[in-house]
Design an enzyme around this catalytic site. Structure first.
Site: not given
Ligand code: TYD
Length: 154
Positions: A9, A49, A112, A115, A126
């Site tokens: 990211k 998303y 974070n 992905h 994907e």
């Molecule tokens: P998600 O698909 O729930 O998690 P992951 O990436 O671990 O599979 O969410 C996708 C992305 O959305 C996540 O990486 C960061 C963002 N996100 C937020 O910004 N706030 C939130 O409360 C959540 C659950 C996700």
């Protein structure tokens, strides 16, 4: 063998962590079979998303994912989806275990770093979203015999 999608990211690209994160996958013995830099737009983010478009944080999530180019990777290995998800760690970096990518590099739920596809079915969808078929390469890891036992590799 399974192939999974990883996105590095903008929080990874901007912090100049591309090499460190790619190195983790290589060190583990996973094979990189596709890799490219892309600028994401709203259309692809709304699709990627789609399970989150109605959540209040979606506009900020989309903004964070468009803040710079990302690096898309196709990563292959036995049970690669589960292995890579394990390496990625819990979504919120503050709650991710040390030793995971998010647990070692992230302090945020949104910024974070990576992905990673969460199931083989979603990985196939994907990968098709981010790569044309000819951008994913068929080649054998030269060290396959030393990464796996013969009965693990189909
Ligand atoms: P998600 O698909 O729930 O998690 P992951 O990436 O671990 O599979 O969410 C996708 C992305 O959305 C996540 O990486 C960061 C963002 N996100 C937020 O910004 N706030 C939130 O409360 C959540 C659950 C996700």
């Amino acid at each position: 063998m399974e192939t999974t999608l990883v996105l590095l990211k903008p929080s990874c690209v901007q912090r100049q962590l591309i090499g460190q994160i790619v190195n983790r996958f290589e060190r583990r013995g996973l094979l990189i079979v596709g890799m490219k830099m892309m600028q994401l737009d709203d259309a692809i983010l709304r699709e990627h998303y789609s399970h989150l478009v109605d959540r209040p944080f979606f506009p900020l999530l989309a903004q964070s994912m468009k803040a710079s180019p990302i690096v898309a990777m196709a990563i292959r290995g036995v049970e690669a989806v589960q292995v890579v998800r394990g390496m990625t760690g819990f979504t919120n970096g503050r709650r991710a275990d040390p030793g995971t990518i998010r647990g070692d590099y992230a302090m945020s739920n949104q910024q974070n770093i990576v992905h990673a596809s969460d199931s083989p079915e979603n990985a196939a969808i994907e990968l098709a979203r981010f790569f044309r078929p000819e951008e994913i390469f068929e080649y054998r890891h030269a060290l396959t015999d030393f990464l796996y036992s013969q009965d693990e590799v189909i």
